[in-house]
Design a protein around this motif. Sequence first.
Motif, PDB file in Angstrom:
ATOM      1  N   PHE A  19       0.943  -1.267  -0.090  1.00 14.56           N
ATOM      2  CA  PHE A  19      -0.005   0.139   0.026  1.00 14.56           C
ATOM      3  C   PHE A  19       1.035   1.201   0.058  1.00 14.56           C
ATOM      4  CE2 PHE A  19      -2.207   3.513   2.129  1.00 14.56           C
ATOM      5  CZ  PHE A  19      -3.285   3.558   1.290  1.00 14.56           C
ATOM      6  N   ALA A  20       1.935   1.219   0.911  1.00 14.02           N
ATOM      7  CA  ALA A  20       2.715   2.472   0.947  1.00 14.02           C
ATOM      8  C   ALA A  20       3.480   2.598  -0.471  1.00 14.02           C
ATOM      9  CB  ALA A  20       3.999   2.245   2.085  1.00 14.02           C
ATOM     10  N   ALA A  21       3.929   1.626  -1.128  1.00 14.42           N
ATOM     11  CA  ALA A  21       4.743   1.577  -2.282  1.00 14.42           C
ATOM     12  C   ALA A  21       3.622   1.947  -3.444  1.00 14.42           C
ATOM     13  CB  ALA A  21       5.396   0.148  -2.775  1.00 14.42           C
ATOM     14  N   LEU A  26       1.705   6.315  -7.214  1.00 19.66           N
ATOM     15  CA  LEU A  26       0.886   7.256  -7.466  1.00 19.66           C
ATOM     16  C   LEU A  26       1.150   8.785  -7.376  1.00 19.66           C
ATOM     17  CD1 LEU A  26      -2.304   5.179  -6.464  1.00 19.66           C
ATOM     18  CD2 LEU A  26      -1.624   5.394  -8.763  1.00 19.66           C
ATOM     19  N   ALA A  27       1.655   8.902  -6.229  1.00 15.85           N
ATOM     20  CA  ALA A  27       2.113  10.205  -5.998  1.00 15.85           C
ATOM     21  C   ALA A  27       3.132  10.691  -7.241  1.00 15.85           C
ATOM     22  CB  ALA A  27       2.741  10.404  -4.767  1.00 15.85           C
ATOM     23  N   MET A  28       3.936   9.813  -7.437  1.00 14.83           N
ATOM     24  CA  MET A  28       4.982  10.169  -8.388  1.00 14.83           C
ATOM     25  C   MET A  28       4.122  10.323  -9.860  1.00 14.83           C
ATOM     26  SD  MET A  28       7.933  10.593  -6.991  1.00 14.83           S
ATOM     27  CE  MET A  28       8.755  10.621  -8.698  1.00 14.83           C
ATOM     28  N   LYS A  33       2.665  15.377 -13.517  1.00 10.24           N
ATOM     29  CA  LYS A  33       1.795  16.341 -14.176  1.00 10.24           C
ATOM     30  C   LYS A  33       2.125  17.841 -13.811  1.00 10.24           C
ATOM     31  CE  LYS A  33      -1.740  12.658 -14.421  1.00 10.24           C
ATOM     32  NZ  LYS A  33      -3.063  12.523 -13.878  1.00 10.24           N
ATOM     33  N   VAL A  34       2.779  17.971 -12.667  1.00 12.02           N
ATOM     34  CA  VAL A  34       2.842  19.334 -12.249  1.00 12.02           C
ATOM     35  C   VAL A  34       3.603  20.289 -13.133  1.00 12.02           C
ATOM     36  CG1 VAL A  34       4.039  20.719 -10.261  1.00 12.02           C
ATOM     37  CG2 VAL A  34       2.837  18.737  -9.619  1.00 12.02           C
ATOM     38  N   PRO A  35       4.557  19.945 -13.800  1.00 13.87           N
ATOM     39  CA  PRO A  35       5.181  20.979 -14.592  1.00 13.87           C
ATOM     40  C   PRO A  35       4.360  21.229 -15.763  1.00 13.87           C
ATOM     41  CG  PRO A  35       6.769  18.957 -14.309  1.00 13.87           C
ATOM     42  CD  PRO A  35       5.599  18.561 -13.501  1.00 13.87           C
ATOM     43  N   GLN A 126       2.389  -4.390  -8.149  1.00 10.77           N
ATOM     44  CA  GLN A 126       2.793  -4.473  -9.475  1.00 10.77           C
ATOM     45  C   GLN A 126       3.846  -3.613  -9.526  1.00 10.77           C
ATOM     46  OE1 GLN A 126       1.766  -6.522 -11.645  1.00 10.77           O
ATOM     47  NE2 GLN A 126       0.373  -7.323 -10.275  1.00 10.77           N
ATOM     48  N   ALA A 127       3.799  -2.188  -8.916  1.00 16.43           N
ATOM     49  CA  ALA A 127       5.039  -1.228  -8.904  1.00 16.43           C
ATOM     50  C   ALA A 127       6.471  -1.799  -8.321  1.00 16.43           C
ATOM     51  CB  ALA A 127       4.649  -0.106  -8.247  1.00 16.43           C
ATOM     52  N   VAL A 128       6.098  -2.615  -7.272  1.00 15.73           N
ATOM     53  CA  VAL A 128       7.290  -3.112  -6.591  1.00 15.73           C
ATOM     54  C   VAL A 128       8.036  -4.237  -7.617  1.00 15.73           C
ATOM     55  CG1 VAL A 128       8.305  -4.658  -4.690  1.00 15.73           C
ATOM     56  CG2 VAL A 128       6.767  -2.717  -4.349  1.00 15.73           C
ATOM     57  N   ARG A 129       7.235  -5.185  -8.298  1.00 16.74           N
ATOM     58  CA  ARG A 129       7.489  -6.161  -9.094  1.00 16.74           C
ATOM     59  C   ARG A 129       8.365  -5.379 -10.409  1.00 16.74           C
ATOM     60  NH1 ARG A 129       2.679 -10.529  -9.458  1.00 16.74           N
ATOM     61  NH2 ARG A 129       3.219 -11.414  -7.327  1.00 16.74           N
TER      62      ARG A 129
END
Length: 188
Positions: A19-21, A26-28, A33-35, A126-129
């Motif tokens: 969940f933390a990963a 998702l935050a990344m 999108k910020v720029p 999935q991100a960790v994998r």
Amino acid sequence: MAIADDLKKTLADPTPLYFAAGTADLAMQQAKKVPGLIEQLRAEAPARFEAVKNTDPKVVQQKAREAQEVVTAKVAEVLGALDAKIDAKKIGEQAQDLALRGVGVAAEYAVRAKETYDRVAEHGEQAVRTWRGEVSEEIVDIAVAVEPAREDAAAAEGEDKAASRKTTTRKTPAKKAAAAEQGEPAEV
């Protein structure tokens, strides 16, 4: 012992870490999108500043007064209607009904929160994998799992062919005699 088993099970569960990963991933994604948003704001800012500069403060004050008068009138209307219809029994029933609805809504939000937690944890897994390069390993594992089935089928097919060759190349004494009569060479 049950407490120790529960503690081991809780500490061995990777879901909170996933969940933390997932949250970090998702935050990344959102941070990327910020720029673009900054550029959009930079492009729109002069027009917005100009619109604010050209706004007459008297017009804004007048609109604020009108909005305040409308809200005051509506509140007075609602309070007047309540004074006319006050019934303690009905209010109690309505309060109980609202409380039950609140419990239902809270339960619904709890279910939604659990579903969202599970989705984010799955995304994190999935991100960790992906970070570890395990996605490609999974594809290889699937291919290996599928290939033995093909190899087994090919091996079985090869065994069938080999068995048929053995039966066709081995000649019984009767077949040898028949072959000799036809002029075929004898087997060694």
